[in-house]
Design an enzyme around this catalytic site. Structure first.
Site, PDB file in Angstrom:
ATOM      1  N   ASN A   9      -2.697   7.459  49.617  1.00 43.46           N
ATOM      2  CA  ASN A   9      -1.631   6.469  49.748  1.00 43.46           C
ATOM      3  C   ASN A   9      -0.476   7.142  50.493  1.00 43.46           C
ATOM      4  O   ASN A   9       0.273   7.920  49.902  1.00 43.46           O
ATOM      5  CB  ASN A   9      -1.188   6.010  48.350  1.00 43.46           C
ATOM      6  CG  ASN A   9       0.000   5.056  48.414  1.00 43.46           C
ATOM      7  OD1 ASN A   9       0.355   4.571  49.493  1.00 43.46           O
ATOM      8  ND2 ASN A   9       0.615   4.782  47.273  1.00 43.46           N
ATOM      9  N   TRP A  10      -0.385   6.839  51.773  1.00 40.41           N
ATOM     10  CA  TRP A  10       0.616   7.515  52.609  1.00 40.41           C
ATOM     11  C   TRP A  10       2.026   6.946  52.422  1.00 40.41           C
ATOM     12  O   TRP A  10       2.987   7.487  52.971  1.00 40.41           O
ATOM     13  CB  TRP A  10       0.219   7.418  54.086  1.00 40.41           C
ATOM     14  CG  TRP A  10      -0.842   8.401  54.477  1.00 40.41           C
ATOM     15  CD1 TRP A  10      -1.466   9.299  53.661  1.00 40.41           C
ATOM     16  CD2 TRP A  10      -1.391   8.591  55.785  1.00 40.41           C
ATOM     17  NE1 TRP A  10      -2.362  10.042  54.387  1.00 40.41           N
ATOM     18  CE2 TRP A  10      -2.342   9.631  55.688  1.00 40.41           C
ATOM     19  CE3 TRP A  10      -1.185   7.985  57.023  1.00 40.41           C
ATOM     20  CZ2 TRP A  10      -3.079  10.074  56.786  1.00 40.41           C
ATOM     21  CZ3 TRP A  10      -1.915   8.424  58.124  1.00 40.41           C
ATOM     22  CH2 TRP A  10      -2.850   9.462  57.996  1.00 40.41           C
ATOM     23  N   HIS A  93       1.038  -1.576  43.130  1.00 38.61           N
ATOM     24  CA  HIS A  93       1.615  -0.232  43.027  1.00 38.61           C
ATOM     25  C   HIS A  93       2.993  -0.333  42.372  1.00 38.61           C
ATOM     26  O   HIS A  93       3.742  -1.282  42.631  1.00 38.61           O
ATOM     27  CB  HIS A  93       1.725   0.422  44.407  1.00 38.61           C
ATOM     28  CG  HIS A  93       2.025   1.883  44.305  1.00 38.61           C
ATOM     29  ND1 HIS A  93       3.296   2.345  44.073  1.00 38.61           N
ATOM     30  CD2 HIS A  93       1.223   2.974  44.345  1.00 38.61           C
ATOM     31  CE1 HIS A  93       3.254   3.671  43.985  1.00 38.61           C
ATOM     32  NE2 HIS A  93       2.007   4.069  44.153  1.00 38.61           N
ATOM     33  N   GLU A 163      -2.202   4.706  36.914  1.00 36.92           N
ATOM     34  CA  GLU A 163      -1.119   5.490  37.502  1.00 36.92           C
ATOM     35  C   GLU A 163       0.116   5.372  36.625  1.00 36.92           C
ATOM     36  O   GLU A 163       0.969   4.485  36.855  1.00 36.92           O
ATOM     37  CB  GLU A 163      -0.748   4.912  38.880  1.00 36.92           C
ATOM     38  CG  GLU A 163      -1.673   5.263  39.993  1.00 36.92           C
ATOM     39  CD  GLU A 163      -0.886   5.517  41.276  1.00 36.92           C
ATOM     40  OE1 GLU A 163      -1.136   6.518  41.913  1.00 36.92           O
ATOM     41  OE2 GLU A 163       0.008   4.712  41.615  1.00 36.92           O
ATOM     42  N   GLY A 169       5.214  10.889  41.861  1.00 39.53           N
ATOM     43  CA  GLY A 169       6.294  11.353  42.740  1.00 39.53           C
ATOM     44  C   GLY A 169       6.818  12.734  42.422  1.00 39.53           C
ATOM     45  O   GLY A 169       6.520  13.308  41.370  1.00 39.53           O
ATOM     46  N   SER A 211       0.784  12.472  40.847  1.00 36.85           N
ATOM     47  CA  SER A 211       0.882  13.928  41.059  1.00 36.85           C
ATOM     48  C   SER A 211      -0.470  14.629  41.120  1.00 36.85           C
ATOM     49  O   SER A 211      -0.636  15.727  40.592  1.00 36.85           O
ATOM     50  CB  SER A 211       1.766  14.568  39.983  1.00 36.85           C
ATOM     51  OG  SER A 211       3.086  14.067  40.083  1.00 36.85           O
ATOM     52  N   GLY A 232      -0.892  10.572  46.403  1.00 36.81           N
ATOM     53  CA  GLY A 232       0.313  10.243  47.165  1.00 36.81           C
ATOM     54  C   GLY A 232       0.702  11.393  48.065  1.00 36.81           C
ATOM     55  O   GLY A 232       0.075  11.655  49.090  1.00 36.81           O
TER      56      GLY A 232
HETATM   57  P1  PGA Z   1       2.057  11.033  44.020  1.00 33.19           P
HETATM   58  O1  PGA Z   1       1.950   9.471  44.273  1.00 33.19           O
HETATM   59  O2  PGA Z   1       0.677  11.621  44.182  1.00 33.19           O
HETATM   60  O3  PGA Z   1       2.990  11.529  45.059  1.00 33.19           O
HETATM   61  O4  PGA Z   1       2.585  11.231  42.627  1.00 33.19           O
HETATM   62  C1  PGA Z   1       0.877   8.732  43.791  1.00 33.19           C
HETATM   63  C2  PGA Z   1       1.061   7.270  44.078  1.00 33.19           C
HETATM   64  O5  PGA Z   1       2.199   6.765  43.996  1.00 33.19           O
HETATM   65  O6  PGA Z   1       0.102   6.555  44.400  1.00 33.19           O
END
Ligand code: PGA
Length: 249
Positions: A9-10, A93, A163, A169, A211, A232
């Protein structure tokens, strides 16, 4: 053996076409097997993937409109992303929910995705875990609301992504533990089995996001028996992303 699903997920990155081209060129030289890799770039870059004709990568959109077409300025329809060769779409999301997307919107989007033969990657997860277990009813209602009207024979066109918002994040303190993931996986299957039946619940795919890194990918996939991962920020770092794929096999 079912392929593990690794989804990038960019979000709103990268900022230039050049950077996407560099990624694609590098990724073409990377050999992997037994993993299904789905890249979800921002809408304007979807066409670049269609041009590469790489059989190794599947393409996903990061959202679609809850309407089919018409006067919806700024929206992008399921038909448009499907025309650009996307086979998947991330829905629900937490970053979209935080901007006002409701379970009802997500439900409409899932039904439209089905119509256009797009596989939905449905994100579910609580803001925080409380000792009373209210977070479980929160995820349960997300799931029930989002699946309204989805027939049993279409459930295989949905990938369930747990998630937890607190794990997403760079500001998050930690990823979920493998035990927390397993607990939620069992819980989601239980709800699906109540909504549909045991056989359907056994077949659904549940992946983990929040993460994900080369350091923890293997734990979720091997010990947690996750069907895959939603990545992410580490999906933007090509070497770390390749490491995640390698560690998930
Ligand atoms: P992250 O994001 O891997 O940077 O925690 C995951 C996401 O929001 O899909």
């Amino acid at each position: 053996m079912a392929l593990k699903i690794i989804i990038a997920n960019w979000k709103m990155n990268p900022l230039t076409i050049k950077e996407v081209e560099v990624f694609l060129k590098n990724f073409k030289l990377f050999n992997f097997r037994n993993v299904e890799v789905i890249i979800c770039p921002p809408f304007p870059f979807l066409y670049l993937f269609g041009k590469t004709k790489s059989k190794k990568i599947k393409l996903g959109a990061q959202n679609i409109s809850s309407e089919i077409s018409g006067a919806y300025t700024g929206e992008v329809s399921a038909s448009m992303v499907s025309n650009l060769k996307a086979s998947h779409v991330i829905l629900g999301h937490s970053e979209c929910r935080a901007r006002g997307e409701t379970d009802q919107d997500i439900n409409k989007k899932i039904l439209i995705a089905l119509k256009y033969n797009l596989t939905s990657i449905l994100c579910l997860g609580e803001k925080e875990r409380d000792e009373r277990g209210d977070f479980l009813s929160f995820v349960e209602s997300q799931l029930k609301n989002c699946l309204l009207g989805v027939p049993k024979n279409k459930i295989n066109q949905i990938i369930f992504a747990y998630e937890p918002i607190w794990a997403i994040g760079k500001d998050s303190k930690r990823e979920a533990t493998v035990e927390e993931f397993i607990e939620m996986k069992i819980f989601i299957k239980k709800i699906i089995s109540n909504l549909y039946d045991v056989k359907t619940a056994e077949q659904i795919k549940i992946i983990y996001g929040g993460s994900v890194s080369p350091e923890n990918a293997q734990i979720f996939v091997k010990e947690g028996k996750a069907d895959g991962l939603l990545v992410g920020r580490d999906s933007l770092n090509i070497e770390r992303f390749k490491q995640i794929i390698t560690n998930s096999i």
